[in-house]
Motif scaffolding. Structure first.
Motif, PDB file in Angstrom:
ATOM      1  N   SER A  88       0.829  -1.206   0.000  1.00  0.00           N
ATOM      2  CA  SER A  88       0.000   0.000   0.000  1.00  0.00           C
ATOM      3  C   SER A  88       0.868   1.263   0.000  1.00  0.00           C
ATOM      4  N   GLN A  89       1.996   1.216   0.720  1.00  0.00           N
ATOM      5  CA  GLN A  89       2.900   2.368   0.743  1.00  0.00           C
ATOM      6  C   GLN A  89       3.522   2.590  -0.630  1.00  0.00           C
ATOM      7  N   PHE A  90       3.888   1.495  -1.289  1.00  0.00           N
ATOM      8  CA  PHE A  90       4.478   1.628  -2.622  1.00  0.00           C
ATOM      9  C   PHE A  90       3.455   2.190  -3.616  1.00  0.00           C
ATOM     10  N   GLU A  91       2.207   1.764  -3.500  1.00  0.00           N
ATOM     11  CA  GLU A  91       1.159   2.274  -4.396  1.00  0.00           C
ATOM     12  C   GLU A  91       0.988   3.779  -4.239  1.00  0.00           C
ATOM     13  N   LYS A  92       1.069   4.265  -2.996  1.00  0.00           N
ATOM     14  CA  LYS A  92       0.978   5.712  -2.758  1.00  0.00           C
ATOM     15  C   LYS A  92       2.171   6.429  -3.398  1.00  0.00           C
ATOM     16  N   ASP A  93       3.369   5.859  -3.175  1.00  0.00           N
ATOM     17  CA  ASP A  93       4.574   6.465  -3.754  1.00  0.00           C
ATOM     18  C   ASP A  93       4.491   6.468  -5.284  1.00  0.00           C
ATOM     19  N   PHE A  94       4.023   5.363  -5.855  1.00  0.00           N
ATOM     20  CA  PHE A  94       3.977   5.232  -7.312  1.00  0.00           C
ATOM     21  C   PHE A  94       2.984   6.228  -7.919  1.00  0.00           C
ATOM     22  N   ALA A  95       1.848   6.416  -7.232  1.00  0.00           N
ATOM     23  CA  ALA A  95       0.856   7.387  -7.713  1.00  0.00           C
ATOM     24  C   ALA A  95       1.451   8.797  -7.722  1.00  0.00           C
ATOM     25  N   TRP A  96       2.247   9.090  -6.703  1.00  0.00           N
ATOM     26  CA  TRP A  96       2.890  10.410  -6.622  1.00  0.00           C
ATOM     27  C   TRP A  96       3.899  10.584  -7.760  1.00  0.00           C
ATOM     28  N   ILE A  97       4.672   9.556  -8.041  1.00  0.00           N
ATOM     29  CA  ILE A  97       5.648   9.612  -9.142  1.00  0.00           C
ATOM     30  C   ILE A  97       4.935   9.792 -10.476  1.00  0.00           C
ATOM     31  N   ARG A  98       3.866   9.066 -10.691  1.00  0.00           N
ATOM     32  CA  ARG A  98       3.122   9.119 -11.957  1.00  0.00           C
ATOM     33  C   ARG A  98       2.562  10.516 -12.208  1.00  0.00           C
ATOM     34  N   GLU A  99       2.300  11.258 -11.123  1.00  0.00           N
ATOM     35  CA  GLU A  99       1.792  12.628 -11.255  1.00  0.00           C
ATOM     36  C   GLU A  99       2.916  13.636 -11.474  1.00  0.00           C
ATOM     37  N   GLY A 100       4.153  13.128 -11.549  1.00  0.00           N
ATOM     38  CA  GLY A 100       5.285  14.027 -11.793  1.00  0.00           C
ATOM     39  C   GLY A 100       6.146  14.278 -10.579  1.00  0.00           C
ATOM     40  N   GLY A 101       5.802  13.629  -9.466  1.00  0.00           N
ATOM     41  CA  GLY A 101       6.600  13.809  -8.255  1.00  0.00           C
ATOM     42  C   GLY A 101       7.830  12.904  -8.259  1.00  0.00           C
ATOM     43  N   GLN A 102       8.512  12.890  -7.147  1.00  0.00           N
ATOM     44  CA  GLN A 102       9.742  12.110  -7.032  1.00  0.00           C
ATOM     45  C   GLN A 102       9.874  11.609  -5.598  1.00  0.00           C
ATOM     46  N   THR A 103      10.289  10.366  -5.433  1.00  0.00           N
ATOM     47  CA  THR A 103      10.514   9.818  -4.095  1.00  0.00           C
ATOM     48  C   THR A 103      11.998   9.544  -3.909  1.00  0.00           C
ATOM     49  N   ASN A 104      12.451   9.574  -2.654  1.00  0.00           N
ATOM     50  CA  ASN A 104      13.870   9.369  -2.360  1.00  0.00           C
ATOM     51  C   ASN A 104      14.047   8.449  -1.160  1.00  0.00           C
ATOM     52  N   ASN A 105      14.790   7.380  -1.402  1.00  0.00           N
ATOM     53  CA  ASN A 105      15.237   6.486  -0.334  1.00  0.00           C
ATOM     54  C   ASN A 105      14.110   6.004   0.574  1.00  0.00           C
ATOM     55  N   GLN A 106      13.049   5.534  -0.046  1.00  0.00           N
ATOM     56  CA  GLN A 106      11.971   4.898   0.705  1.00  0.00           C
ATOM     57  C   GLN A 106      12.408   3.467   1.039  1.00  0.00           C
ATOM     58  N   GLU A 107      12.157   3.056   2.251  1.00  0.00           N
ATOM     59  CA  GLU A 107      12.653   1.763   2.714  1.00  0.00           C
ATOM     60  C   GLU A 107      11.655   0.650   2.419  1.00  0.00           C
ATOM     61  N   PHE A 108      12.124  -0.416   1.732  1.00  0.00           N
ATOM     62  CA  PHE A 108      11.283  -1.568   1.406  1.00  0.00           C
ATOM     63  C   PHE A 108      12.110  -2.845   1.552  1.00  0.00           C
ATOM     64  N   THR A 109      11.390  -3.961   1.555  1.00  0.00           N
ATOM     65  CA  THR A 109      12.025  -5.283   1.553  1.00  0.00           C
ATOM     66  C   THR A 109      11.505  -6.067   0.355  1.00  0.00           C
ATOM     67  N   LEU A 110      12.429  -6.621  -0.452  1.00  0.00           N
ATOM     68  CA  LEU A 110      12.065  -7.345  -1.674  1.00  0.00           C
ATOM     69  C   LEU A 110      12.244  -8.850  -1.484  1.00  0.00           C
ATOM     70  N   HIS A 111      11.358  -9.614  -2.140  1.00  0.00           N
ATOM     71  CA  HIS A 111      11.496 -11.073  -2.164  1.00  0.00           C
ATOM     72  C   HIS A 111      12.578 -11.470  -3.157  1.00  0.00           C
ATOM     73  N   LYS A 112      13.477 -12.348  -2.736  1.00  0.00           N
ATOM     74  CA  LYS A 112      14.473 -12.901  -3.658  1.00  0.00           C
ATOM     75  C   LYS A 112      13.944 -14.208  -4.243  1.00  0.00           C
ATOM     76  N   HIS A 113      14.539 -14.621  -5.346  1.00  0.00           N
ATOM     77  CA  HIS A 113      14.083 -15.830  -6.041  1.00  0.00           C
ATOM     78  C   HIS A 113      14.214 -17.075  -5.146  1.00  0.00           C
TER      79      HIS A 113
END
Length: 416
Positions: A88-113
């Motif tokens: 949900s946090q990434f979706e908010k960030d992505f919506a902001w980017i799509r509107e022309g904004g920019q995000t910096n150093n947001q902390e996330f954890t990714l699944h590895k293969h």
């Protein structure tokens, strides 16, 4: 058009074509460089379309997660790599980017293969020119080591905190034990005392020793070099030692200091001890004392307060053995002083003299003590001790004590 003109035009075209070919080559080289930078950068890069679908990822990112390009792109949306709780946090960030904004150093954890995870910082922005299809680039930084270090630091901090709590508990216990070693407050109605350890436990010590003659009392005061637990341990040894002395030794200050010196030399590990032991006979007014590097006491008369300068000044305890001191003619010696006519005698440790005020320009309390004692010479011991404490605190103001402070005031005229 003449043949010369045709030759000139043909030459210009060839030169232009050559220039175009050179430009194409330069562009190709730049693209190779950019592609190499994109793929082999120490930073991960992922390109997304406006719906969040993954279009391209660099080699660095693929290596981190253990995917091939094909298996990664098959996942579709980038959010499928995220923990469920972070989508949900990434979706908010992505919506902001799509509107022309920019995000910096947001902390996330990714699944590895392989099922493990990767802690990252993600920054995002639109990189496509206006009017073209939206292309969003995520810049990804691996912070797994940083997070591991933070976790290690948090764990270590917790361990240190637990150790500090345990040490505080042990110090409180040690302080209670040390207080139990000291005579209780107003143990003698004609004696008043003050004990101010620099830490919870200290190296200053005092005690009163009883003798068969009810008119006599032994006053012992000492100061172990340094302060804290090690010094407090030595005070416990001093207490135990002097209370095991036979009566004839308790009535002989120089002998008591000599025996105590050799005991301290065994346990002190280089920490010397200044001491003064005095046996006061209230019937005769005589005081027999022996000195071991300790500050001289003050004697109060009706009109004067004088420092009692003893003739036989000796080294502190725990420096040389008593046998060595005797061989050097520097053994501890008894000295008799007549206190008839005196109203009080004040013993103290050098922490009182060395208390220093920063506000007063590094002035020591030693410079003020005699004047204060003169002003309050007619007060009883309890009032005098309370007054010294109050005056000392006013003198220090925002400064701290440099050493433990111990005071013992003996009224010589009060009914015992």
């Amino acid at each position: 058009m003449t043949s010369d003109e045709n030759d000139q035009t043909s030459g210009e075209i060839q030169a232009l074509q050559k220039e175009i070919e050179q430009l194409k080559y330069q562009i190709l080289i730049q693209n190779v460089i950019l592609d190499d930078f994109f793929n082999n950068s120490p930073t991960g890069y992922v390109n997304l379309d406006e719906n969040g679908m993954m279009l391209k990822a660099n080699v660095t990112f693929l290596d981190w997660l253990g995917f091939t390009r094909k298996t990664l792109l098959q996942l579709g949306e980038f959010s499928n790599l995220l923990l469920e709780s972070q989508k949900s946090q990434f979706e908010k960030d992505f919506a902001w980017i799509r509107e022309g904004g920019q995000t910096n150093n947001q902390e996330f954890t990714l699944h590895k293969h392989d099922g493990n995870s990767l802690d990252v910082y993600i920054s995002g922005k639109i990189v496509s020119p206006p009017g073209e299809d939206v292309l969003i680039r995520l810049t990804i930084v691996d912070v797994t080591e940083k997070k591991r270090t933070e976790k290690d630091l948090a764990r270590k901090s917790k361990e240190i905190l637990q150790q500090n709590l345990l040490m505080k508990k042990d110090l409180s216990l040690a302080a209670g034990i040390q207080n139990a070693l000291l005579p209780p407050g107003r143990a003698k109605k004609f004696i008043s005392t003050l004990y101010l350890p620099l830490e919870k436990v200290g190296g200053d010590f005092f005690d009163f020793l009883t003798l068969p003659n009810p008119n006599k009392i032994g006053i012992f005061i000492s100061d172990v070099a340094g302060h804290g637990v090690a010094s407090a341990f030595i005070t416990a040894i001093i207490k135990s030692t002097i209370h095991q002395m036979p009566e004839e030794v308790v009535d002989n200050p120089s002998e008591l200091l000599s025996l105590l010196n050799d005991v301290i030399l065994t346990y002190s590990d280089g920490r010397f001890v200044t001491a003064l032991y005095a046996v006061i006979d209230f019937e005769t007014g005589d005081m027999v004392c022996s000195h071991a590097g300790h500050p001289y006491p003050y004697v109060f008369n009706m009109d004067t307060v004088n420092e009692l300068k003893l003739k036989h000044k000796r080294k502190p305890l725990g420096v040389l053995s008593s046998a060595t001191l005797r061989s050097k003619q520097a053994q501890y010696i008894n000295e008799k002083v007549n206190l008839k006519g005196a109203s009080r005698i004040l013993f103290f440790t050098d922490g009182l003299l060395e208390a220093c005020s920063d506000r007063r320009g590094l002035k020591f309390y030693e410079e003020l003590l005699h004047d204060f004692l003169m002003q309050h010479r007619t007060e009883d011991s309890e009032s005098l001790i309370a007054g010294i404490f109050s005056d000392l605190m006013d003198f220090l103001e925002d400064s701290d004590l440099n050493d433990d402070v111990c005071l013992v005031s003996v009224d010589l005229t009060i009914n015992r």
